[in-house]
Scaffold this active site. Structure first.
Site, short mmCIF file in Angstrom:
data_model
loop_
_atom_site.label_atom_id
_atom_site.label_comp_id
_atom_site.label_asym_id
_atom_site.label_seq_id
_atom_site.Cartn_x
_atom_site.Cartn_y
_atom_site.Cartn_z
N ARG A 204 0.87 -1.17 0.00
CA ARG A 204 0.00 0.00 0.00
C ARG A 204 0.91 1.22 0.00
O ARG A 204 1.96 1.24 0.64
CB ARG A 204 -0.91 0.03 1.23
CG ARG A 204 -2.10 -0.93 1.16
CD ARG A 204 -3.16 -0.48 0.15
NE ARG A 204 -4.30 -1.38 0.08
CZ ARG A 204 -4.42 -2.40 -0.78
NH1 ARG A 204 -3.46 -2.66 -1.64
NH2 ARG A 204 -5.51 -3.15 -0.78
N GLU B 275 -3.42 7.93 -3.35
CA GLU B 275 -4.30 7.49 -4.44
C GLU B 275 -5.71 8.01 -4.21
O GLU B 275 -6.14 8.09 -3.06
CB GLU B 275 -4.34 5.95 -4.50
CG GLU B 275 -3.03 5.33 -4.93
CD GLU B 275 -3.06 3.80 -4.88
OE1 GLU B 275 -4.15 3.22 -4.88
OE2 GLU B 275 -1.98 3.20 -4.84
N HIS C 193 -1.47 1.09 -9.48
CA HIS C 193 -1.98 0.10 -8.53
C HIS C 193 -2.66 -1.07 -9.26
O HIS C 193 -3.83 -1.36 -9.04
CB HIS C 193 -2.95 0.76 -7.53
CG HIS C 193 -3.29 -0.09 -6.35
ND1 HIS C 193 -3.73 0.42 -5.16
CD2 HIS C 193 -3.28 -1.44 -6.17
CE1 HIS C 193 -3.98 -0.56 -4.31
NE2 HIS C 193 -3.72 -1.71 -4.91
#
Ligand SMILES: NC(=O)C1=CN([C@@H]2O[C@H](COP(=O)(O)OP(=O)(O)OC[C@H]3O[C@@H](n4cnc5c(N)ncnc54)[C@H](O)[C@@H]3O)[C@@H](O)[C@H]2O)C=CC1
Ligand SMILES: O=C(O)C(=O)[C@H](O)COP(=O)(O)O
Length: 378
Positions: free
Chosen positions: A204, A233, A250
């Site tokens: 992450r 994000e 991602h």
């Protein structure tokens, strides 16, 4: 009437796997609000939907499933307190992330054979990356204070991992407990990296402090970055992307096979929760990496392997699409909207085991190496 199941629009094959025990309606994951839930009894999300009391307290939802590995977007304590059923899809796209890492190394021309690798977080993803790299002949050390330290041949401290040639980060995002991961890689850790080190971030975004990363990278042009995840994000920092050898939106876990596995695992979990019949074979995270260590590759054989990996997974296009978006965007909103669009319209990417290379390499070691990666030659 069958119960209503709300499913994120970016979850493939939901109609196939859920419709025999519910009515499927789609929603856009990032914008879902409490007012959209209607009389839904089940909510099936991806990582972009925050699931908590604000979203669900006035709803009739009795089951939440996330077709993802990560669960940092879900308030699991609140779900438990409300007796709302919950399931994630552990390991569903772990193999996809392994293939992302291998393709990224191939694209960046990093011959893994004589390099040391450090893996941060040795769960389903990091553990599979560890095994895949060891099987390819690399030297690997893991850092994961929360697992049995005998699970992998070499485990070490965070400093041991940071002293490797390549550092692969596959830890989840956590903010509490003894070993929280948020910003665990910040200026001090980045300054410890050896000259020429390569950092791969695919857990992450906020496991790495992105502001520190940009500052340190500007001081240390020797470092190389492969970034699939970003701290803020769906926004991506243009300056940081410009510093990355590879930057992607991602999508490390976005193989078609990994995504469909997520759908299958959650439909199985929901069927079990409702006591309904399962519409397909029970799902599991199927890939068991081979344990045979291939022969050493000559540089010519390594180039043959590299070419076939990149024919199977064209990671350069993923990188280019993100750069086109970020470099041409005129506002932050453009980047955020475009980031979600790239992910929603992601091309069908099959895993190595489902792609047959057109040319079988002549070199025996190259063929063995590709077989270890899952390519089906025999
Ligand atoms: N970029 C992408 O597309 C994808 C990203 N992910 C991310 O990768 C994460 C890891 O996935 P899995 O391995 O399947 O999860 P997992 O739950 O199987 O393993 C996570 C591992 O990290 C370890 N860990 C926790 N805190 C740590 C710390 N402070 N330092 C080192 N290790 C620590 C845990 O002990 C565990 O072994 C997910 O939580 C998700 O956020 C997962 C799939 C795709
Ligand atoms: O499984 C995970 O965890 C992931 O990071 C997913 O692959 C990312 O997918 P989205 O849920 O963000 O679409």
């Amino acid at each position: 009437m069958k119960p209503l199941i709300l499913v994120d629009e970016n979850i493939p094959e939901a109609e196939l796997y859920f419709e025999n025990f519910g009515r499927v309606e789609r929603f856009a994951g990032r914008n879902l609000t409490a007012a959209d839930l209607g009389d839904a009894k089940a909510l099936i999300v991806r990582s972009v939907t925050k699931v908590n009391a604000t979203l669900l307290s006035a709803s009739q939802v009795e089951f939440v499933g996330t077709c993802t590995i990560g669960t940092d977007h879900i308030d699991k304590h609140w779900l438990t307190s409300q007796r709302i059923g919950f399931s994630s899809a552990p390991g569903c796209n772990a193999n996809s992330v392994v293939e992302y890492v291998i393709a990224a190394l191939a694209y960046a021309e990093v011959d893994w054979q004589n390099l040391s690798f450090g893996v941060v977080g040795c769960g389903n993803v990091g553990g599979s990356v560890y095994r895949a790299l060891s099987n390819l002949g690399a030297e690997v050390v893991g850092y994961d204070p929360l697992i049995d330290q005998n699970k992998f041949p070499i485990m070490g401290s965070l400093s041991d991992v940071l002293s490797c040639d390549v550092i692969c980060i596959h830890a989840p995002l956590t903010r509490d407990g003894e070993f929280p991961t948020q910003y665990m890689i910040a200026a001090d850790e980045l300054m410890q990296l050896k000259p020429g080190a390569l950092l791969v971030s695919a857990g992450r975004g906020a496991v790495v402090n992105n502001e520190d990363l940009l500052t340190v990278k500007k001081q240390r042009s020797d470092l190389r970055l492969i970034l699939d995840v970003w701290a803020h994000e769906p926004w991506v920092c243009k300056e940081l992307l410009a510093q990355a050898a590879i930057g992607t939106p991602h999508i490390a876990g976005y193989s078609w096979d990994g995504k469909v596995m997520g759908t299958r695992m959650i439909s199985t979990a929901l069927a079990q929760f409702w006591g309904a019949a399962i519409s397909s074979e029970p799902a599991s995270n199927v890939v068991t990496p081979s344990c045979s260590r291939p022969l050493p590759l000559s540089s010519e054989a390594w180039q043959q392997v590299r070419k076939i990996i990149l024919q199977s997974y064209d990671i350069a296009s993923d990188d280019q699409r993100l750069r086109n978006l970020v470099n041409n965007a005129s506002s932050r909103e453009d980047v955020e909207r475009g980031f979600d669009q790239l992910r929603r319209n992601y091309p069908e990417r099959r895993e190595f085991r489902f792609t047959s290379p057109v040319d079988k390499p002549s070199d025996l070691a190259a063929r063995q190496c590709l077989e270890t990666l899952g390519f089906p030659f025999l």
